[in-house]
Design a protein around this motif. Structure first.
Motif, short mmCIF file in Angstrom:
data_model
loop_
_atom_site.label_atom_id
_atom_site.label_comp_id
_atom_site.label_asym_id
_atom_site.label_seq_id
_atom_site.Cartn_x
_atom_site.Cartn_y
_atom_site.Cartn_z
N ALA A 46 0.81 -1.22 0.00
CA ALA A 46 0.00 0.00 0.00
C ALA A 46 0.85 1.27 0.00
CB ALA A 46 -0.94 0.00 1.21
N GLY A 47 2.10 1.15 0.47
CA GLY A 47 2.96 2.32 0.54
C GLY A 47 3.93 2.45 -0.61
N LEU A 48 3.91 1.49 -1.56
CA LEU A 48 4.84 1.49 -2.68
C LEU A 48 4.26 2.30 -3.84
CD1 LEU A 48 7.60 0.31 -3.51
CD2 LEU A 48 6.34 -1.57 -4.57
N ILE A 49 5.01 3.31 -4.30
CA ILE A 49 4.52 4.24 -5.31
C ILE A 49 5.52 4.28 -6.46
CG2 ILE A 49 3.78 6.61 -5.76
CD1 ILE A 49 3.53 6.87 -2.64
N PRO A 50 5.15 3.82 -7.64
CA PRO A 50 6.09 3.83 -8.77
C PRO A 50 6.34 5.24 -9.28
CG PRO A 50 3.91 3.14 -9.52
CD PRO A 50 3.83 3.26 -8.01
N ALA A 51 7.57 5.51 -9.67
CA ALA A 51 7.91 6.81 -10.24
C ALA A 51 7.68 6.76 -11.74
CB ALA A 51 9.36 7.16 -9.91
N ARG A 52 6.42 6.88 -12.13
CA ARG A 52 6.02 6.78 -13.53
C ARG A 52 5.07 7.92 -13.89
NH1 ARG A 52 4.26 1.20 -12.67
NH2 ARG A 52 2.20 2.07 -13.13
N THR A 66 0.73 9.14 -7.08
CA THR A 66 -0.27 8.46 -6.26
C THR A 66 -0.42 7.03 -6.77
OG1 THR A 66 -1.47 10.54 -5.93
CG2 THR A 66 -2.65 8.50 -5.41
N ASN A 67 -0.49 6.06 -5.83
CA ASN A 67 -0.67 4.66 -6.26
C ASN A 67 -2.14 4.27 -6.18
OD1 ASN A 67 -1.26 4.07 -3.56
ND2 ASN A 67 0.69 3.04 -3.16
N LEU A 68 -2.43 3.03 -6.52
CA LEU A 68 -3.82 2.58 -6.58
C LEU A 68 -4.47 2.48 -5.21
CD1 LEU A 68 -3.46 -0.24 -9.29
CD2 LEU A 68 -4.30 2.11 -9.59
N HIS A 69 -3.66 2.50 -4.14
CA HIS A 69 -4.19 2.46 -2.78
C HIS A 69 -4.46 3.87 -2.22
CE1 HIS A 69 -3.31 -1.86 -2.45
NE2 HIS A 69 -2.20 -1.59 -3.10
N GLY A 70 -4.12 4.89 -3.00
CA GLY A 70 -4.33 6.26 -2.56
C GLY A 70 -3.14 6.88 -1.85
N ALA A 71 -2.06 6.13 -1.64
CA ALA A 71 -0.86 6.69 -1.03
C ALA A 71 -0.16 7.58 -2.04
CB ALA A 71 0.07 5.58 -0.57
N SER A 72 0.39 8.69 -1.59
CA SER A 72 1.00 9.63 -2.51
C SER A 72 2.30 10.20 -1.94
CB SER A 72 0.04 10.77 -2.83
OG SER A 72 -0.18 11.60 -1.71
N VAL A 73 3.11 10.75 -2.83
CA VAL A 73 4.32 11.48 -2.44
C VAL A 73 4.47 12.63 -3.43
CG1 VAL A 73 5.82 9.94 -3.79
CG2 VAL A 73 6.79 11.33 -1.95
N GLY A 74 4.69 13.82 -2.89
CA GLY A 74 4.74 15.02 -3.71
C GLY A 74 6.11 15.64 -3.80
N THR A 75 6.23 16.63 -4.69
CA THR A 75 7.47 17.37 -4.93
C THR A 75 8.62 16.41 -5.25
OG1 THR A 75 6.64 18.87 -3.20
CG2 THR A 75 8.75 19.42 -4.17
N VAL A 76 8.35 15.49 -6.16
CA VAL A 76 9.35 14.48 -6.51
C VAL A 76 10.31 14.97 -7.60
CG1 VAL A 76 7.76 12.63 -5.91
CG2 VAL A 76 7.92 13.38 -8.30
N GLU A 77 10.01 16.11 -8.23
CA GLU A 77 10.72 16.47 -9.46
C GLU A 77 12.21 16.76 -9.26
OE1 GLU A 77 8.29 20.03 -7.91
OE2 GLU A 77 7.96 17.89 -8.29
N HIS A 78 12.59 17.38 -8.13
CA HIS A 78 14.02 17.70 -7.95
C HIS A 78 14.83 16.45 -7.69
CE1 HIS A 78 12.53 21.89 -6.42
NE2 HIS A 78 12.28 21.68 -7.70
N LEU A 79 14.31 15.54 -6.90
CA LEU A 79 15.00 14.27 -6.67
C LEU A 79 15.08 13.47 -7.96
CD1 LEU A 79 16.35 12.16 -4.86
CD2 LEU A 79 14.06 11.26 -4.37
#
Length: 308
Positions: A46-52, A66-79
């Protein structure tokens, strides 16, 4: 070549928009894994989010996955730009919150941390996406396009009403470590007049003069000034590099951006993959593409990442 980190490297900071403290660790991953985020505060699948590109759920002022479980991570662009600039094909990014730490507002500290961690060649030739015919998306005055070219390059133009920015343009080759040398130290920016409204909307709560260039009626409010005369357009190029990295493989072609941002670049990737005659697979061999080991690191950051 396919690369990952030799040693894990940890970064700590605050999220630009949420303002929360975040701890993040970039770890090695096997060949073919790609880049993925793992929300350690959620854990498991549920916490795994592909960088796609097809996992992008929001492009307001940043790129949020955001993954299919609704978990998300933002501001990924600089990394993502730092990983692309380092030539890293495979990595697992563990993070204990919903937003990548903003650090100094650029990719510089990420690049330095990855450099200190060291890189490992996983073997084999890295697949790349070759642009065979132009693809573009247009929204009013905004335009983003990918056109055929022998290597990865970018042309970008911005136009802001505030005279501190105005109209800026740049054309850069971005292979062979040029992302690191030309773009990694260029910081995000915003207008002072917009800050309060953004904060009422739940955005930029972690922003400060330590992690963003702030503009007010023709003035740059940061005491140290700009790192480069055209830092504004170069930061937009850095964002585009990070957003293009969500294609999952390096691009052999030229990106053209006119007043483009996160949304336009993501729409462009969707348009590209919806047109199978516009691209084909090729390979990046040793010595080609983006390789941190061949690049000059940006100037040292005040805060160093911590190896773990």
């Amino acid at each position: 070549m396919n690369l990952t980190v030799r040693h894990p490297v940890r970064f700590e900071g605050v999220g630009l928009h949420g303002g929360q403290k975040v701890r993040m660790t970039v770890r090695a991953a096997p060949r073919g894994h790609g880049v993925a985020f793992l929300r350690t505060d959620i854990g498991g699948e549920a916490g795994l989010i592909p960088a796609r590109h097809d996992a992008v759920g929001d492009t307001r002022l940043c790129t949020r996955l955001t993954n299919l479980h609704g978990a998300s991570v933002g501001t990924v662009e600089h990394l993502m730009a730092a990983l692309a600039g380092a030539g890293i094909s495979d990595a697992l990014v563990e993070i204990d919150g919903p937003e990548v730490p903003i650090m100094d507002g650029s990719a510089r500290e990420f690049v330095r941390g990855l450099g200190e961690a060291g890189l490992v060649d996983l073997g084999g030739c890295r697949p790349a996406i070759r642009i065979d015919r132009p693809v573009e998306v247009v929204q009013g005055a905004k335009r983003a396009a990918l056109v055929p070219a022998d290597t990865f390059s970018m042309s970008f133009e911005i136009d802001f009403a505030d005279p501190a920015i105005g109209r800026q343009s740049a054309v850069l080759p971005l292979s062979g470590g040029a992302v690191v040398e030309e773009l990694a130290d260029c910081r995000t920016f915003g207008m002072l007049a917009e800050v309060e409204g953004l904060r009422r909307a739940g955005l930029t709560r972690g922003g400060s003069l330590k992690n963003a260039i702030v503009i007010d009626q023709g003035r740059v409010l940061n005491p140290e000034g700009l790192r480069r005369p055209d830092e504004f357009v170069r930061h937009k190029m850095l964002d585009a590099v990070g957003d293009l990295a969500l294609a999952g493989s390096p691009i052999v072609g030229c990106y053209e951006g006119e007043r483009a941002g996160h949304e336009m670049t993501n729409l462009l990737l969707h348009a590209l993959f919806a047109a199978p005659d516009a691209w084909s697979w090729t390979e990046l061999h040793a010595g080609e593409g983006l390789d941190l080991r061949r690049a000059r690191l940006p100037r040292p950051a005040h805060a160093k990442p911590m190896a773990v």
